[in-house]
Scaffold this active site. Structure first.
Site, short mmCIF file in Angstrom:
data_model
loop_
_atom_site.label_atom_id
_atom_site.label_comp_id
_atom_site.label_asym_id
_atom_site.label_seq_id
_atom_site.Cartn_x
_atom_site.Cartn_y
_atom_site.Cartn_z
N LYS A 71 0.11 26.96 15.29
CA LYS A 71 -0.36 25.78 14.30
C LYS A 71 0.74 25.24 13.51
O LYS A 71 0.88 24.27 13.19
CB LYS A 71 -1.15 26.67 13.40
CG LYS A 71 -2.74 26.92 14.19
CD LYS A 71 -3.70 27.73 13.27
CE LYS A 71 -5.10 27.87 13.83
NZ LYS A 71 -5.76 29.02 13.33
N GLN A 115 -6.28 33.56 8.94
CA GLN A 115 -6.60 33.97 10.14
C GLN A 115 -7.50 34.81 10.32
O GLN A 115 -7.32 36.18 9.81
CB GLN A 115 -5.03 34.39 10.89
CG GLN A 115 -5.21 34.44 12.39
CD GLN A 115 -5.85 33.28 13.17
OE1 GLN A 115 -5.49 31.98 12.96
NE2 GLN A 115 -6.40 33.51 14.35
N ASP A 138 -10.67 25.09 8.33
CA ASP A 138 -11.50 25.77 9.30
C ASP A 138 -12.97 25.49 9.24
O ASP A 138 -13.58 25.73 10.57
CB ASP A 138 -11.32 27.11 9.22
CG ASP A 138 -10.05 27.83 10.17
OD1 ASP A 138 -9.78 27.08 11.16
OD2 ASP A 138 -9.39 28.81 9.73
#
Length: 312
Positions: A71, A115, A138
């Site tokens: 990312k 994450q 997200d």
């Protein structure tokens, strides 16, 4: 243009047999990133601040580290600013919540991700709830999930967003089609079931959501026009389980041990060879949904920067 070994092998398979056409996530994701980069170049030229994505990584999970690093690489590729905050697996929940609050209040950070998975001492739901929905690129916060379910503007979870974009870019008809989804996770299965039934394109499908307690899943998949599988069970979906002309979307990706130098290879939920002989369109693994997930995180960050989701 240099042709990868993956592309050579894929084209060789297609040449030997009458096979499905490929939904090429690598190709489409590169197109999307180039489109984003073009917008960022214009922002830079105007002298304005460029988009900024942050990521929080807790612990030393190998897959998580690789994904977060990819990312950061994607941000550099499209011209975003990025920042990565690493915490040891022994970090406290309070420490993580303090960093989340800091990012929530930082006007120079447009979006950020935490994450997953998190260590056992942390309450995952509490952590997700602490993220400002306006920076939740997200798309995991309950507020954003609810807005999605109500067909309001919101951040879509990156993987479902990527699947929708693949279907759209390849102009795959979804209206009136029977879509069977295998897996009911909050990251893929459940949001996909909502999005494929929405009043839009892609959407307007009749959706069946199956899972580990669904007996005889093949009875559903054999009648499906579109099959989306997100199980993490290598080669689960066989050619005998789908009908001729079905569209097959493989979200699964599992490391399978072998005798190669790496010691493993990546396998999807779909038995590619047998399904490709019957399907009309199919995603490969790797090179299908995975690159699209990463590209759509960049897209969500750009949307957050432009305030096109939450406009007030």
């Amino acid at each position: 243009k240099k042709i990868s070994k993956f592309e050579i092998n894929l084209k060789s398979k297609i040449k030997r047999k009458k096979m499905a056409q490929i939904l090429d996530g690598l190709k489409i994701s590169n197109e999307i990133k180039q489109e984003i980069k073009a917008e960022v170049d214009k922002i830079k030229a105007s002298g304005k601040r460029i988009p900024h994505l942050s990521a929080i990584l807790v612990g030393n999970n190998g897959a998580s580290k690789a994904y977060v690093n990819s990312k950061v690489k994607d941000c550099a590729e499209v011209g975003f600013e990025s920042s990565l905050y690493k915490f040891p697996s022994t970090a406290s929940e309070a420490e993580l919540l303090e960093k989340i609050e800091e990012l929530n209040n930082d006007p120079n950070v447009d979006g950020f991700i935490v994450q997953l998975p998190l260590p056992k001492q942390m309450d995952q739901e509490k952590i997700i709830m602490a993220i400002n929905p306006r920076k939740d690129v997200d798309g995991f916060h309950p507020e954003n999930f609810g807005r999605m379910a109500l067909e309001m503007d919101t951040f879509l979870p990156a993987t479902p967003f990527g699947i929708l974009t693949l279907l759209e870019r390849y102009n795959i008809e979804t209206k009136g089609k029977h879509c069977v989804i295998i897996g009911r996770s909050r990251i893929v299965g459940r949001p996909m079931s909502i999005l494929m039934g929405r009043k839009d394109f892609p959407g307007n499908s009749t959706v069946t959501l199956t899972h580990s307690y669904t007996p005889h899943i093949e009875e559903f998949t054999k009648n499906a026009d579109i099959v989306i599988t997100a199980l993490g069970d290598p080669h689960f979906l066989k050619g005998e389980m789908i009908k001729d002309g079905a569209v097959v979307i493989d979200v699964g990706i599992t490391r399978v041990e072998d005798n190669t130098e790496k010691g493993y290879h990546l396998a999807g939920d779909v038995d590619f060879d047998s399904c490709a002989e019957k399907a009309s369109w199919i995603t490969p693994v790797p090179g299908g949904v995975g690159p699209m997930t990463r590209a759509m995180l960049m897209k969500n960050t750009l949307l957050a920067y432009k305030h096109t989701i939450y406009k007030d």
